[in-house]
Design a protein around this motif. Structure first.
Motif, short mmCIF file in Angstrom:
data_model
loop_
_atom_site.label_atom_id
_atom_site.label_comp_id
_atom_site.label_asym_id
_atom_site.label_seq_id
_atom_site.Cartn_x
_atom_site.Cartn_y
_atom_site.Cartn_z
N SER A 119 0.82 -1.15 -0.05
CA SER A 119 -0.01 -0.02 -0.14
C SER A 119 1.18 1.25 -0.04
O SER A 119 2.17 1.13 0.49
CB SER A 119 -0.91 0.03 1.07
OG SER A 119 -0.18 0.37 2.36
N GLY A 120 0.21 2.21 -0.46
CA GLY A 120 0.98 3.65 -0.46
C GLY A 120 1.75 4.06 0.86
O GLY A 120 2.84 4.35 1.01
N HIS A 154 0.39 11.92 3.54
CA HIS A 154 1.42 10.83 2.79
C HIS A 154 0.74 9.40 3.51
O HIS A 154 1.44 8.53 3.25
CB HIS A 154 2.66 11.11 3.67
CG HIS A 154 3.31 12.30 3.16
ND1 HIS A 154 3.87 12.44 1.65
CD2 HIS A 154 3.81 13.56 3.48
CE1 HIS A 154 4.30 13.70 1.34
NE2 HIS A 154 4.18 14.19 2.34
N GLY A 155 -0.47 9.43 3.96
CA GLY A 155 -0.79 8.05 4.42
C GLY A 155 -1.38 7.96 5.84
O GLY A 155 -1.25 8.64 6.60
N ALA A 250 -0.18 9.59 -5.35
CA ALA A 250 -1.39 10.16 -6.00
C ALA A 250 -0.85 10.67 -7.53
O ALA A 250 -1.59 10.32 -8.68
CB ALA A 250 -2.02 11.07 -5.40
C1 PLP Z 1 -0.05 11.35 -1.75
C2 PLP Z 1 -0.42 9.97 -1.06
N1 PLP Z 1 0.53 9.43 -0.26
C3 PLP Z 1 0.15 8.12 0.40
C4 PLP Z 1 -0.98 7.83 0.36
C5 PLP Z 1 -1.47 6.46 1.18
O1 PLP Z 1 -1.66 5.48 0.32
P1 PLP Z 1 -2.32 4.34 0.64
O2 PLP Z 1 -4.04 4.63 0.84
O3 PLP Z 1 -2.38 3.18 -0.68
O4 PLP Z 1 -1.79 3.89 1.91
C6 PLP Z 1 -1.90 8.50 -0.53
C7 PLP Z 1 -3.36 8.01 -0.32
O5 PLP Z 1 -4.39 8.63 -0.69
C8 PLP Z 1 -1.60 9.66 -1.24
O6 PLP Z 1 -2.44 10.28 -1.72
#
Ligand code: PLP
Length: 433
Positions: A119-120, A154-155, A250
């Protein structure tokens, strides 16, 4: 003003299962029932009652090729037959290594080492961990802090939350639980850049890195900044010997009109995070990509200098097969051209909202359109009106925004924008609460 519900009959599975589900970002005591979605088609969500909505969100920026693309489906089906999953510790497989090689080629400069996660948020955790260890592996102690920006997102995991805007984010009430980092305004003027540079210089001995969402800050309010700002932030990092982490979870994969937003600033970060559109919106996969210079500091005869990280489902072969197929589509279909063209279409077609009471700004960057308002009153009713109008948008904070699939046709985008403008026009006449 419309009712708060989506005027949908509730299917049995929702009626019986809703009491066992915990929804994201939702006050479940007061929120209306979520939309029951039973299928996806092209750029549409298909509802349980058969209605089709144009998806203005591309499922949180992921479905860059629209839904159910046959090329991705075929790749995943083939992979499912052969090998759905194996652990990655001590094992390699072709889908992951081919994908790593392609990502290394696609990303700018010497970003050549790819660490997969699922995941991000986790890819951000890995980036922070790599940055701290980059210094430790060189015998430099104490560089454990990060600089992030106001309105950053950032999450939702703890390290990632610590670099979100500490005041203006949904994570602000976790103060005390989260690590304290530095939060700065994104510098724009010469004087602000000089101050940022001086700040990095003064705190250098404790800073591991700077983390930025280049060009567009997403969930922190859909704020845009210029490629020049990103380039100057890069220079300041270089001058003060601080790592730069670009979070393109994103913005990556064409959303801003280039494959990666960093390209528009002609910047090569030390570490790049990608996710969301990586698999074309089909399976969960993210990656943290480091330059050779960063990676090389992890090579030594000390086993503790290695990166001690390894999510169980990292480099999942199904997800890697989907990502490889998605990258094929970026080569064969005009996604980047479409994203660039959408900037003008979104800007032009959303512009009537500019004149409406309560609207502060209308802006577009690549395939992201934003209507910023003073106060997003009657949010549930507004969301319901969008659904009644045949479109799916999920406004939050003070923005009504769209990030449609990059495969959306000009005609479909016109319908999406026209319905958005019509509903926002109606909303602007509702008495504010
Ligand atoms: C710029 C950014 N970083 C990190 C994330 C987190 O990613 P994830 O929801 O896959 O954990 C997102 C999610 O919207 C994001 O837009």
């Amino acid at each position: 003003m419309s009712s708060e519900s989506h005027n949908l009959s509730t299917p049995d599975w929702q009626q019986s299962g809703y009491r066992n589900i915990w929804m994201p970002y939702t006050q479940m005591e007061t929120s209306p029932l979520p939309l029951p979605v039973v299928a996806t088609e092209d750029v549409h969500l298909v509802l349980a009652d058969g209605r089709k909505l144009i998806d203005g969100m591309a499922s949180w920026w992921t479905a860059c090729h629209g839904y159910n693309h046959p090329h991705i489906r075929q790749a995943v089906e083939e992979q499912l037959r052969v090998m759905p999953h194996v652990m990655f510790g001590g094992i390699n497989h072709e889908p992951a290594l081919r994908l790593a090689q392609r990502l290394a080629r696609l990303t700018p400069g010497n970003l050549n080492r790819v660490f997969f996660s699922d995941s991000g948020s986790v890819s951000v955790e890995v980036a922070l961990k790599i940055a701290v260890q980059f210094w430790l592996n060189q015998g430099v102690e104490g560089r454990t802090k990060f600089v992030s920006f106001q309105h950053a997102y950032h999450g939702d995991t703890t390290g990632a939350m610590s670099v979100c805007d500490p005041l203006n984010s949904m994570h602000s009430h976790f103060k005390g639980f989260l690590l304290e980092q530095y939060s700065r305004q994104i510098p724009t003027s010469e004087a602000e850049h000089a101050a940022f540079d001086a700040f990095l210089g003064s705190q250098q001995s404790e800073i591991a890195g700077v983390i930025i969402e280049p060009l567009i800050q997403g969930a922190g309010g859909m704020k845009f900044h210029s490629p020049e700002s990103v380039a100057k932030i890069r220079e300041a990092c270089q001058r003060n010997q601080v790592l730069l982490i670009a979070d393109e979870i994103a913005t990556g994969f064409g959303r801003t009109g280039t494959m990666f937003a960093c390209e528009q600033a002609d910047v090569v970060p030390d570490i790049l995070c990608v996710g969301k559109g990586l698999t074309g919106g089909t399976l969960s996969l993210a990656a943290t990509i480091a330059t050779d210079d960063v990676f090389n500091t992890f090579l030594s005869d000390d086993s503790l200098a290695a990166l001690m990280h390894g999510p169980t489902f990292m480099a999942n072969p199904l997800a890697c097969a989907a990502a490889n197929a998605s990258l094929d589509l970026f080569e064969t279909e005009p996604r980047l051209d479409r994203a660039l063209a959408m900037q003008a279409e979104l800007s032009d077609q959303l512009s009537p909202c500019r004149e409406l009471p309560g609207v502060v700004d209308v802006r577009a960057k690549g395939a992201v359109g934003v209507i910023q308002v003073e106060h997003l009153h009657h949010l549930d009713q507004l969301r319901a009106r969008f659904v009644e109008a045949g479109i799916w948008l999920r406004p939050f904070g003070n923005v009504i925004y769209m990030t449609p699939p990059l495969s959306i046709t000009a005609e479909q985008l016109t319908t999406l924008c026209a319905e958005t403008v019509r509903v926002v026009h109606e909303w602007s006449s509702w008495p504010a609460d």
